[in-house]
Enzyme design. Sequence first.
Site, short mmCIF file in Angstrom:
data_model
loop_
_atom_site.label_atom_id
_atom_site.label_comp_id
_atom_site.label_asym_id
_atom_site.label_seq_id
_atom_site.Cartn_x
_atom_site.Cartn_y
_atom_site.Cartn_z
N ASP A 81 0.83 -1.20 0.00
CA ASP A 81 0.00 0.00 0.00
C ASP A 81 0.87 1.25 0.00
OD1 ASP A 81 -2.27 -1.54 0.05
OD2 ASP A 81 -2.66 -1.29 2.19
N MET A 94 -9.94 7.21 8.32
CA MET A 94 -10.35 7.88 7.09
C MET A 94 -11.49 8.87 7.37
SD MET A 94 -10.16 4.50 4.62
CE MET A 94 -10.99 3.47 5.85
N GLY A 127 -0.98 -1.01 8.84
CA GLY A 127 -1.76 -1.40 10.02
C GLY A 127 -1.98 -2.89 10.09
N ASP A 128 -3.24 -3.29 10.28
CA ASP A 128 -3.63 -4.69 10.30
C ASP A 128 -4.44 -4.98 9.05
OD1 ASP A 128 -4.14 -7.24 12.19
OD2 ASP A 128 -5.93 -6.80 11.02
N LYS A 144 -3.41 3.43 -2.82
CA LYS A 144 -4.80 3.84 -2.65
C LYS A 144 -4.81 5.13 -1.85
CE LYS A 144 -7.18 -0.61 -2.92
NZ LYS A 144 -7.93 -0.26 -4.13
#
Length: 262
Positions: free
Chosen positions: A50, A185, A104-105, A72
């Site tokens: 990512d 977000m 993150g996860d 993204k």
Amino acid sequence: MTFIPSDSRLNGGDADRGRVDLAGAGPGDPDLLTLKAHRALGRADVVIHDRLISAEILALARPGAQVIEAGKTGFGPAMPQEEINALMVAHARAGAYVLRLKSGDPGVFGRLDEELEALEAAGIPWRVIPGITAASAAAAQIGQPLTRRGRNSDLRLLTGHDVQGFAEQDWRALARPGAVAAIYMGKRSARFTQGRLLMHGADPATPVTIVENASRPESVTRATTLSLLPQAVADATGPAVILFGLAPRAAAALPVIKEAVQ
């Protein structure tokens, strides 16, 4: 369904070929990368990551590994999910050990289900390696527990927007005294979130903390209240977690602050 058991060990060589690990890279600090994810980085032939994965973590990839950004950006440019799925399948079918590295996860707002479904449909062996999610890093950074006896017996992890736009939540439950939520977000939806909470009876003085770039050297913490949330989040330029119901331990009674974390 074909998957790699959680207690399996990577032995190198042919044991790793034609498979995919979907791993969490944590919030950004390479010291918060799990040992299992670190080992996977050192063995993978292909790393599909990512946009938010830090350069320090990518530097741990095996020399010679193919590193592909599958970026993204919220409300911005993004590699289509179908293309990411196709990349994983194509490289694994070619015999590569693929590491799909997520911030993150991978199971927290990471579209893990869509990627696992694509791998299962293609008959590709897979394994999930969990990571530290941004909410945990952000709460640790401000010295607050996400749960506390006598305050909140549950914790909500929310997204500020989904495929339909700004995300609706159980606002009445969130508006109750003592409620705690980590909003991912949520910068663009801050005014929407504020309005919904106030409409359902939330106290305007409820503490809110915005943690930008949690765990990273450039991290910024902003302590505010629900009444001032849109103004406080307006200056955030990096990825941020909004901790609703929590104030930094040393600043619980202060107005909005902007403090660079060293």
